[in-house]
Design a protein around this motif. Structure first.
Motif, PDB file in Angstrom:
ATOM      1  N   VAL A   1       0.849  -1.189   0.000  1.00  5.48           N
ATOM      2  CA  VAL A   1       0.000   0.000   0.000  1.00  5.48           C
ATOM      3  C   VAL A   1       0.886   1.241   0.000  1.00  5.48           C
ATOM      4  CG1 VAL A   1      -1.855   1.238   1.176  1.00  5.48           C
ATOM      5  CG2 VAL A   1      -1.713  -1.256   1.387  1.00  5.48           C
TER       6      VAL A   1
ATOM      7  N   THR B   1      -8.727   9.244   4.442  1.00  4.81           N
ATOM      8  CA  THR B   1      -8.046   9.779   3.258  1.00  4.81           C
ATOM      9  C   THR B   1      -8.612  11.109   2.798  1.00  4.81           C
ATOM     10  OG1 THR B   1      -9.501   8.601   1.695  1.00  4.81           O
ATOM     11  CG2 THR B   1      -7.522   7.431   2.458  1.00  4.81           C
TER      12      THR B   1
ATOM     13  N   LEU C   1      -3.283   3.548   4.024  1.00  5.03           N
ATOM     14  CA  LEU C   1      -3.877   4.433   3.030  1.00  5.03           C
ATOM     15  C   LEU C   1      -3.546   5.900   3.273  1.00  5.03           C
ATOM     16  CD1 LEU C   1      -7.463   2.901   2.600  1.00  5.03           C
ATOM     17  CD2 LEU C   1      -5.542   2.732   1.005  1.00  5.03           C
TER      18      LEU C   1
ATOM     19  N   ALA D   1      -7.154   4.003  -4.527  1.00  6.50           N
ATOM     20  CA  ALA D   1      -6.047   3.630  -3.641  1.00  6.50           C
ATOM     21  C   ALA D   1      -4.926   2.979  -4.430  1.00  6.50           C
ATOM     22  CB  ALA D   1      -6.547   2.692  -2.551  1.00  6.50           C
TER      23      ALA D   1
END
Length: 425
Positions: free
Chosen positions: A15, A255, A390, A420
């Protein structure tokens, strides 16, 4: 599309944080609704058809495989699963892989209802503390089944079950479901007090009634009028995953993004929505969809888990991650599973200021997180690591992702579709 079962064979999620999530995410069927419905559908003499089953999830596949190996007649076609009793149980000892999932305990209720015998290995699932199964055993014994524990597992023998009044010393979801499944074919009436009447339990009651049972669910009370036979032969759609909805709502929140969840409303998550709004994540319904905006400033909160309609213990790792995005001190107290705080040590690796004492986590949020290598300690702890990744700076590597695939169907693809930067290595 790559299924969660396929990707579970791979090792890690990678990620890269910093992307805001925007767009539409479609929910899968709820795992914790589908599992007891699959077991209950095997009571029927005719095929009961379950739609919207998250068939790529590891736990769902494992339960279906175990039931098939024990003689149940189950067919899978995409997200549609057709079930009837068939020859269940065709042997007296359940396969050892039944120890991999906690919901294998429902085989006790199914076996008891059908007047059979079965030896079940001790159940598995997330290692989140002292997850007793004594209430399952109590329920079966109160209905007249013989239950014994030995070094191999749990042995149950049933002939004629008789309804009874059963009171749990604490609400248990799967224990409630087990007694419901067992008692629908018992002689007379069963009343279960201090039951956990979550939405999944209510849907199980709806399925059993459609199949020919007589079950009512009130506030922490379940009443069953035993029947001589459960015909089955109906079609029911599994409810959407409310836990998945909350997870993606928090993803939008941390986010600073905005997402839409179609064909979903807040009826099952009113308390979750209240806390999301308190934390500065706006959640509202429009038409048949749920909209989430995480653009506002995140705020601190103090959360206690509780039986439904309170916040489920499952969700506290998800809310802990949201607290990391808020400037100031938040607290989360888990009144059921104190060892669910194992994920705290993983979040610390992001340089997060979070500590757990007893049954409470204290989170000092608002500080930048840094990408790191972490391990999914359990299903929700793994999801919390994804959420932290994230909005952390740099790259995060998450191992043991098979834990995440136990409850989230294609999570990396769904997050990727929202913008993402996440992939499987």
């Amino acid at each position: 599309m790559t299924s969660s079962v396929d990707t579970a064979l791979k090792q890690e999620y990678i990620v890269k944080g910093g992307n805001k999530l925007f767009g539409e995410v479609k929910l899968s069927g709820a795992k914790n609704a589908a599992l007891p419905m699959i077991a209950a559908a095997c009571l029927g003499e005719k095929f009961t058809v379950l739609k919207n089953v998250p068939t790529s999830l590891k736990d769902v596949n494992t339960l279906i495989g175990i039931l098939q190996e024990l003689g149940a007649d189950i067919n899978v076609d995409g997200t549609t699963v057709s079930c009837k009793r068939g020859g269940f149980p065709n042997q007296k000892i359940a396969p050892q892989r039944a120890s991999e999932i906690r919901y294998s305990l429902l085989l006790l209720g199914l076996t008891a209802a059908l007047g059979e015998q079965l030896e079940l290995p001790l159940p598995g699932g997330c290692k989140i503390g002292d997850r007793k199964y004594d209430l399952h055993i109590l329920g079966m014994q109160k209905l007249g089944a013989k239950v014994e524990e030995n070094e191999r597992g749990i042995y149950l023998e049933s002939h004629l079950l008789v309804g009874n009044n059963i009171e749990f010393y604490l609400p248990t979801t799967s224990g409630t479901e087990n007694v419901m499944i067992a008692s629908v074919l018992a002689e007379g009436n069963t009343t279960l007090l201090n039951a956990n009447t979550r939405p999944e339990v209510i849907q199980l009651a709806d399925l059993l009634n459609a199949m020919g049972a007589k079950v009512s669910c009130g506030n922490r009370v379940v009443a069953v009028e035993g029947q001589s036979v459960i015909p089955g032969g109906v079609e029911v759609s599994v409810m959407p995953g409310w836990d998945e909805a909350v997870t993606y709502a928090v993803a939008a929140g941390v986010t600073g993004g905005e997402i839409c969840i179609p064909n979903f409303n807040t009826s099952f998550i009113k308390e979750d929505v209240r806390y999301l709004n308190l934390a500065g994540v706006q959640v509202f319904e429009w038409g048949s969809s749920l909209y989430v905006s995480g653009k506002g400033e995140k705020k601190t909160f103090d959360l206690f888990t509780a039986p439904y309609p309170g916040i489920n213990s499952d969700m506290q790792p998800i809310f802990a991650t949201l607290a990391l995005a808020a400037q100031g001190t938040s607290t989360i107290a888990d009144l059921r599973f104190t060892d669910r705080f194992q994920y705290v040590e993983e979040l610390k690796k992001f340089e997060a200021n979070i500590n757990a004492f007893g049954n409470t986590a204290i989170i000092e949020g608002g500080n930048p997180l840094k990408g790191t290598k972490v391990r999914a300690t359990d299903l929700r702890g793994g999801a919390a690591c994804i959420l932290a990744g994230l909005f952390a700076g740099g790259e995060t590597v998450i191992t043991n992702i098979s834990q995440i695939h136990r409850g989230y169907e294609n999570i990396h693809e769904k997050l990727s579709n929202l913008g993402a930067d996440i992939h499987v290595k």
